[in-house]
Design a protein around this motif. Structure first.
Motif, short mmCIF file in Angstrom:
data_model
loop_
_atom_site.label_atom_id
_atom_site.label_comp_id
_atom_site.label_asym_id
_atom_site.label_seq_id
_atom_site.Cartn_x
_atom_site.Cartn_y
_atom_site.Cartn_z
N PRO A 72 -4.08 9.07 0.00
CA PRO A 72 -3.92 8.60 -1.38
C PRO A 72 -2.63 7.76 -1.48
O PRO A 72 -1.67 7.99 -0.73
CB PRO A 72 -3.79 9.89 -2.20
N ARG A 73 -2.62 6.82 -2.40
CA ARG A 73 -1.45 5.95 -2.55
C ARG A 73 -0.18 6.75 -2.81
O ARG A 73 0.90 6.41 -2.32
CB ARG A 73 -1.70 4.96 -3.70
N GLU A 74 -0.30 7.84 -3.57
CA GLU A 74 0.90 8.63 -3.90
C GLU A 74 1.52 9.22 -2.64
O GLU A 74 2.76 9.31 -2.53
CB GLU A 74 0.53 9.75 -4.87
N ARG A 75 0.69 9.63 -1.70
CA ARG A 75 1.22 10.20 -0.45
C ARG A 75 1.91 9.12 0.38
O ARG A 75 2.96 9.36 0.98
CB ARG A 75 0.09 10.85 0.35
N ARG A 76 1.34 7.95 0.40
CA ARG A 76 1.97 6.85 1.13
C ARG A 76 3.31 6.47 0.50
O ARG A 76 4.29 6.19 1.22
CB ARG A 76 1.04 5.64 1.18
N THR A 77 3.37 6.48 -0.82
CA THR A 77 4.64 6.15 -1.50
C THR A 77 5.71 7.19 -1.18
O THR A 77 6.88 6.85 -0.94
CB THR A 77 4.43 6.05 -3.02
N ALA A 78 5.32 8.46 -1.16
CA ALA A 78 6.27 9.52 -0.80
C ALA A 78 6.75 9.34 0.64
O ALA A 78 7.95 9.49 0.93
CB ALA A 78 5.63 10.89 -0.99
N PHE A 79 5.84 9.03 1.53
CA PHE A 79 6.18 8.81 2.94
C PHE A 79 7.20 7.69 3.08
O PHE A 79 8.18 7.81 3.83
CB PHE A 79 4.91 8.49 3.72
N ALA A 127 0.83 -1.21 0.00
CA ALA A 127 0.00 0.00 0.00
C ALA A 127 0.86 1.26 0.00
O ALA A 127 0.36 2.35 -0.30
CB ALA A 127 -0.92 0.00 1.21
N PHE A 128 2.15 1.12 0.32
CA PHE A 128 3.08 2.24 0.34
C PHE A 128 3.95 2.25 -0.93
O PHE A 128 5.00 2.87 -0.96
CB PHE A 128 3.96 2.19 1.59
N GLY A 129 3.48 1.55 -1.96
CA GLY A 129 4.18 1.56 -3.24
C GLY A 129 5.26 0.51 -3.32
O GLY A 129 5.57 -0.19 -2.35
N THR A 130 5.86 0.40 -4.48
CA THR A 130 6.97 -0.54 -4.69
C THR A 130 8.13 -0.15 -3.78
O THR A 130 8.51 1.02 -3.71
CB THR A 130 7.44 -0.50 -6.15
N ALA A 131 8.67 -1.14 -3.09
CA ALA A 131 9.74 -0.85 -2.12
C ALA A 131 10.91 -0.14 -2.78
O ALA A 131 11.43 -0.59 -3.80
CB ALA A 131 10.21 -2.15 -1.46
N TRP A 132 11.29 0.99 -2.20
CA TRP A 132 12.47 1.78 -2.57
C TRP A 132 12.39 2.33 -4.00
O TRP A 132 13.40 2.60 -4.62
CB TRP A 132 13.76 0.99 -2.38
N THR A 133 11.18 2.54 -4.49
CA THR A 133 11.04 3.08 -5.83
C THR A 133 11.63 4.49 -5.94
O THR A 133 11.54 5.29 -5.00
CB THR A 133 9.55 3.11 -6.25
N ASP A 134 12.21 4.77 -7.10
CA ASP A 134 12.73 6.11 -7.36
C ASP A 134 11.64 7.01 -7.92
O ASP A 134 11.83 8.22 -8.04
CB ASP A 134 13.90 6.01 -8.36
N ALA A 135 10.49 6.41 -8.24
CA ALA A 135 9.39 7.16 -8.83
C ALA A 135 8.37 7.54 -7.76
O ALA A 135 7.38 6.85 -7.55
CB ALA A 135 8.72 6.34 -9.93
N SER A 136 8.66 8.61 -7.04
CA SER A 136 7.75 9.09 -6.01
C SER A 136 7.88 10.60 -5.89
O SER A 136 8.74 11.21 -6.54
CB SER A 136 8.05 8.44 -4.65
#
Length: 244
Positions: free
Chosen positions: A170-177, A81-90
């Motif tokens: 939103p998923r994007e905020r979780r990924t940034a976090f 739910a927090f996006g792909t682990a260690w993604t550079d796309a955030s």
């Protein structure tokens, strides 16, 4: 111990070590393991946190919403739910630089001695030494089978953030976090496993000298993302601020 003091007994051509020799070898082996993986008792002092930063964090701390306790852990929580682990796309600070977040933090926190090109980063860290902030001990990092000796910790754990309100983001905020450098620190693997997703009321860094820095980071991240703090953890964090 001098080499000439080592005596071996032979029986049938085989070398037998005395009890004292075996003891010495065991101690040597144990010390080698401790140095390699960075375990053992905490030692040393943590970094001195600038007065201005402590003051800013104290102001944020005083304004945090406080809840009586951490809610029961939501079984629906999923790391994905927090996006792909260690993604550079955030949308996290520093993202989009061509390197995955893990390698960004390794490069920031280690004394780097080697680099290598991999699919997720053209200048990934291949070797270096970390002084783990949670214990004060040195940990040797070598990319490969032993690379888990150094791990990247979320100061505010993802599961804690989820329980405290991030599940509604939103998923994007979780990924940034999950990829925000302000919420990430390279640590020894043992400490990261011991902490797991615990809040400050349950776990704090073993090295007392780092607890001020930890509290400042924890509170700053909560404030930046509008998360509350549970009352027991607020008490522990307040005590850590007293160490600053």
């Amino acid at each position: 111990m001098r080499w000439r003091d080592w005596r071996a007994r032979r029986r049938g051509g085989a070398t037998r070590l005395t009890v004292g020799q075996w003891g010495g070898l065991a101690v040597f082996a144990l010390l080698a393991v401790l140095v390699a993986v960075g375990v053992g008792p905490p030692r040393g002092d943590g970094p001195r946190v600038p007065v201005a930063r402590v003051s800013q964090a104290s102001t944020v701390f005083a304004a945090l919403t406080v809840v009586p306790a951490r809610p029961p852990h939501d079984s629906a929580y999923d790391r994905g739910a927090f996006g792909t682990a260690w993604t550079d796309a955030s949308a996290a600070p520093g993202a989009g630089n061509g390197c995955d977040t893990r390698n960004d933090i390794l490069a920031r926190d280690l004394a780097v001695s080697g680099r290598v090109s991999i699919d997720s980063c053209p200048r990934a860290v291949s070797s270096g030494v970390l002084t783990s902030p949670y214990t004060g001990r040195s940990v040797v990092f070598e990319r490969g089978r032993s690379s888990a000796a150094v791990q990247i910790d979320h100061v505010v754990p993802l599961a804690y953030a989820w329980d405290m309100g991030a599940k509604d983001w939103p998923r994007e905020r979780r990924t940034a976090f999950a990829n925000d450098p302000a919420n990430l620190v390279a640590v020894d693997g043992g400490s990261n496993q011991a902490k797991s997703d615990a809040e400050p009321a349950v776990w704090m860094p073993p090295l007392d000298g780092f607890r001020c820095q930890y509290a400042v980071q924890f509170v700053t991240v909560l404030g930046e993302y509008g998360l509350p703090v549970d009352e027991p953890s607020r008490t522990v964090l307040g005590a850590a601020f007293e160490l600053c």
